[in-house]
Design an enzyme around this catalytic site. Sequence first.
Site, PDB file in Angstrom:
ATOM      1  N   CYS A 109       0.779  -1.230   0.000  1.00  0.00           N
ATOM      2  CA  CYS A 109       0.000   0.000   0.000  1.00  0.00           C
ATOM      3  C   CYS A 109       0.811   1.281   0.000  1.00  0.00           C
ATOM      4  O   CYS A 109       2.024   1.296   0.151  1.00  0.00           O
ATOM      5  CB  CYS A 109      -0.972   0.033   1.164  1.00  0.00           C
ATOM      6  SG  CYS A 109      -1.856  -1.517   1.454  1.00  0.00           S
ATOM      7  N   ARG A 117      -4.450   0.495  -1.830  1.00  0.00           N
ATOM      8  CA  ARG A 117      -4.291  -0.818  -1.211  1.00  0.00           C
ATOM      9  C   ARG A 117      -3.698  -1.874  -2.134  1.00  0.00           C
ATOM     10  O   ARG A 117      -4.153  -2.055  -3.268  1.00  0.00           O
ATOM     11  CB  ARG A 117      -5.643  -1.334  -0.696  1.00  0.00           C
ATOM     12  CG  ARG A 117      -5.489  -2.620   0.112  1.00  0.00           C
ATOM     13  CD  ARG A 117      -6.807  -3.202   0.553  1.00  0.00           C
ATOM     14  NE  ARG A 117      -6.569  -4.359   1.403  1.00  0.00           N
ATOM     15  CZ  ARG A 117      -7.376  -5.392   1.512  1.00  0.00           C
ATOM     16  NH1 ARG A 117      -8.524  -5.410   0.847  1.00  0.00           N
ATOM     17  NH2 ARG A 117      -7.072  -6.416   2.296  1.00  0.00           N
ATOM     18  N   LEU A 118      -2.687  -2.570  -1.610  1.00  0.00           N
ATOM     19  CA  LEU A 118      -2.201  -3.817  -2.176  1.00  0.00           C
ATOM     20  C   LEU A 118      -2.693  -4.917  -1.243  1.00  0.00           C
ATOM     21  O   LEU A 118      -2.208  -5.051  -0.121  1.00  0.00           O
ATOM     22  CB  LEU A 118      -0.670  -3.822  -2.267  1.00  0.00           C
ATOM     23  CG  LEU A 118      -0.023  -5.095  -2.812  1.00  0.00           C
ATOM     24  CD1 LEU A 118      -0.442  -5.340  -4.247  1.00  0.00           C
ATOM     25  CD2 LEU A 118       1.497  -5.011  -2.709  1.00  0.00           C
ATOM     26  N   ALA A 119      -3.680  -5.679  -1.666  1.00  0.00           N
ATOM     27  CA  ALA A 119      -4.354  -6.642  -0.792  1.00  0.00           C
ATOM     28  C   ALA A 119      -3.514  -7.895  -0.627  1.00  0.00           C
ATOM     29  O   ALA A 119      -3.282  -8.627  -1.595  1.00  0.00           O
ATOM     30  CB  ALA A 119      -5.729  -6.989  -1.363  1.00  0.00           C
ATOM     31  N   VAL A 139      -3.255  -9.468   3.113  1.00  0.00           N
ATOM     32  CA  VAL A 139      -3.849 -10.153   4.266  1.00  0.00           C
ATOM     33  C   VAL A 139      -5.296  -9.692   4.400  1.00  0.00           C
ATOM     34  O   VAL A 139      -5.571  -8.491   4.346  1.00  0.00           O
ATOM     35  CB  VAL A 139      -3.065  -9.854   5.560  1.00  0.00           C
ATOM     36  CG1 VAL A 139      -3.751 -10.496   6.766  1.00  0.00           C
ATOM     37  CG2 VAL A 139      -1.630 -10.356   5.439  1.00  0.00           C
ATOM     38  N   GLY A 191       2.559  -1.638   5.015  1.00  0.00           N
ATOM     39  CA  GLY A 191       3.515  -2.591   5.565  1.00  0.00           C
ATOM     40  C   GLY A 191       2.839  -3.841   6.060  1.00  0.00           C
ATOM     41  O   GLY A 191       1.706  -4.161   5.694  1.00  0.00           O
ATOM     42  N   GLU A 192       3.534  -4.562   6.920  1.00  0.00           N
ATOM     43  CA  GLU A 192       3.018  -5.793   7.494  1.00  0.00           C
ATOM     44  C   GLU A 192       3.424  -5.883   8.965  1.00  0.00           C
ATOM     45  O   GLU A 192       4.565  -5.566   9.315  1.00  0.00           O
ATOM     46  CB  GLU A 192       3.562  -7.028   6.764  1.00  0.00           C
ATOM     47  CG  GLU A 192       3.227  -7.100   5.284  1.00  0.00           C
ATOM     48  CD  GLU A 192       1.761  -7.369   5.000  1.00  0.00           C
ATOM     49  OE1 GLU A 192       1.032  -7.784   5.936  1.00  0.00           O
ATOM     50  OE2 GLU A 192       1.342  -7.161   3.850  1.00  0.00           O
ATOM     51  N   ASP A 214      -3.931  -7.332   9.610  1.00  0.00           N
ATOM     52  CA  ASP A 214      -2.900  -6.952  10.575  1.00  0.00           C
ATOM     53  C   ASP A 214      -2.925  -5.455  10.846  1.00  0.00           C
ATOM     54  O   ASP A 214      -2.520  -5.005  11.919  1.00  0.00           O
ATOM     55  CB  ASP A 214      -1.515  -7.381  10.085  1.00  0.00           C
ATOM     56  CG  ASP A 214      -1.178  -6.838   8.701  1.00  0.00           C
ATOM     57  OD1 ASP A 214      -2.019  -6.939   7.802  1.00  0.00           O
ATOM     58  OD2 ASP A 214      -0.071  -6.301   8.523  1.00  0.00           O
ATOM     59  N   GLY A 225      17.206 -11.000   0.360  1.00  0.00           N
ATOM     60  CA  GLY A 225      18.322 -11.194   1.291  1.00  0.00           C
ATOM     61  C   GLY A 225      18.914  -9.906   1.824  1.00  0.00           C
ATOM     62  O   GLY A 225      20.016  -9.922   2.389  1.00  0.00           O
TER      63      GLY A 225
END
Length: 526
Positions: free
Chosen positions: A2, A53-55, A57, A83-84, A104, A353
């Site tokens: 998002c 929004r990037l869906a 969760v 974020g998450e 979340d 990484g």
Amino acid sequence: MCGIAVVHDFRPTPERLEVARATGESMLAPIAHRGPDGQGSEQVGATWLGHTRLAIVDLAGGRQPMRAEGPGPAAGAWVVANGEIYNHDRLRAELGGPFLTTSDSEVVLHVVAHRGVAGLHDLRGMYAVAVVTAEHGLVLARDPLGVKPLYWARHDDRLLAASELGAFPPEVRAAVEEFPPGHHWTPAGGLQPFVDLREDPLGTRRPADWDGTPYVAREDAHTAIRETLVDQVRARMMADVGVGVFLSGGLDSSLVAAIMVREAERAHGPGAVVRSFAAGTVGSPDLVAAREVASYLGTEHHERVYTDDEVVEVLPDVVRSIESYEPSLVRSAVPNYLLSELAAQHVKVVLTGEGADELFAGYHHLRELDEAALADALVDGLEVLHHLNLQRADRVSMAFGLEARVPFLAREMLAVAQRVPVAWKLLGEDGQEHAQEKAILREAFAGWLPEKFLWRRKEQFGDGSGTADVMTRRAESFVPDTDWADVEIEGLPPARSREELGYQRIFAAHLPGIRAEAVLGRFATA
């Protein structure tokens, strides 16, 4: 996940709030790429909140701005989040709700409402958030390492905040600054730090048996590194959509991929699919190595092979996406950009990484440092990541509605790395025991990869992908000026090379008025 935009008016009147709303709505369009799955906004008192929004969760119930319903201290609070939060299930159990969704982001509302702004320390993840509550008014906060971006500006008695520089209206850009990582802001309390990465990265969420003392036995460090990284990779596989991995064939991404394969099989049984993605010029070292690692691990592997002409063609888009003109960043961003374009056709989330080199002294130029100098250099490296690798990783992935997650930069990994004696991170002379960079990390995962992968020498992504060579060969084609060293661009420091001047021109045309300090902070003129 998002993009967010905020406009808070310090002198709210109906007329001023209408202007604020119009300003806010105009800020959403430039960050629409961050959230292709939906858009929303809400006027909450003196604060306008916007979200793209990037869906990932709770696909059905996670729409934002999100409001908490009563009863309880969170009733009537609103949030927009980018974020998450990986520990949201644990926080749900502790806070009790009531919760209306499984998102979340909803947990952030309840953390602030129940525990105050100090409760932000309890969040584990990557985030930039804006919360409006009856007690605190507007709360802005950014994760401790700045994995997720946030910028802000004060203009005409309004505070504006957004995920990217391009969201700010032209008349505001001269005032835009980066919102510092690990801080929160409220109108009453101002800007305050809420975490100390140098001294206490875990804070109130440390395990009961955590003492923070340096490891004495090398084997204990191996165990802690291995178990913690596995835990953090597992946490970052959390999603209701497809998850993949960026695979360069180097140590760090190969370890993440190896862990993901084991975790996928543990959760879903033998044959569970993990998608890996690599990019580079024909025959480049990264492309060849990634192909070999993917074959060994059995991932569903995808490649983006590009030409010199494609590198030059995509450069303007890359500079505009990363919102930076720093040459090393641009060089590494080109393969990442093309890689993200490929990955977004298959998944919505990738693990990378990033961060292992800063934790375990992975850069060859650190070889000449003694213990004290190396300790300082590693901390300094972590503190500037949000201007460099993390900025690149976020922008090139979100340019295609793809979320990049960084398990090495979990606060738990930082805490473990701090317990590893600096002497064990020193890079000795070639041929000595433990001489190779990140030896302690390689030893921790003995048996997880064949030796030729586990002990492969590090290459910078732009070098290993073949992109740096292209940039060097083509620099004159996009900056033909014979007197390039005398060219000055208003607001930006003198270019250090013909190549950098080319990137500065693209940047200045895209974001006129943005100051260098907003791009590179205190390192703008270094």
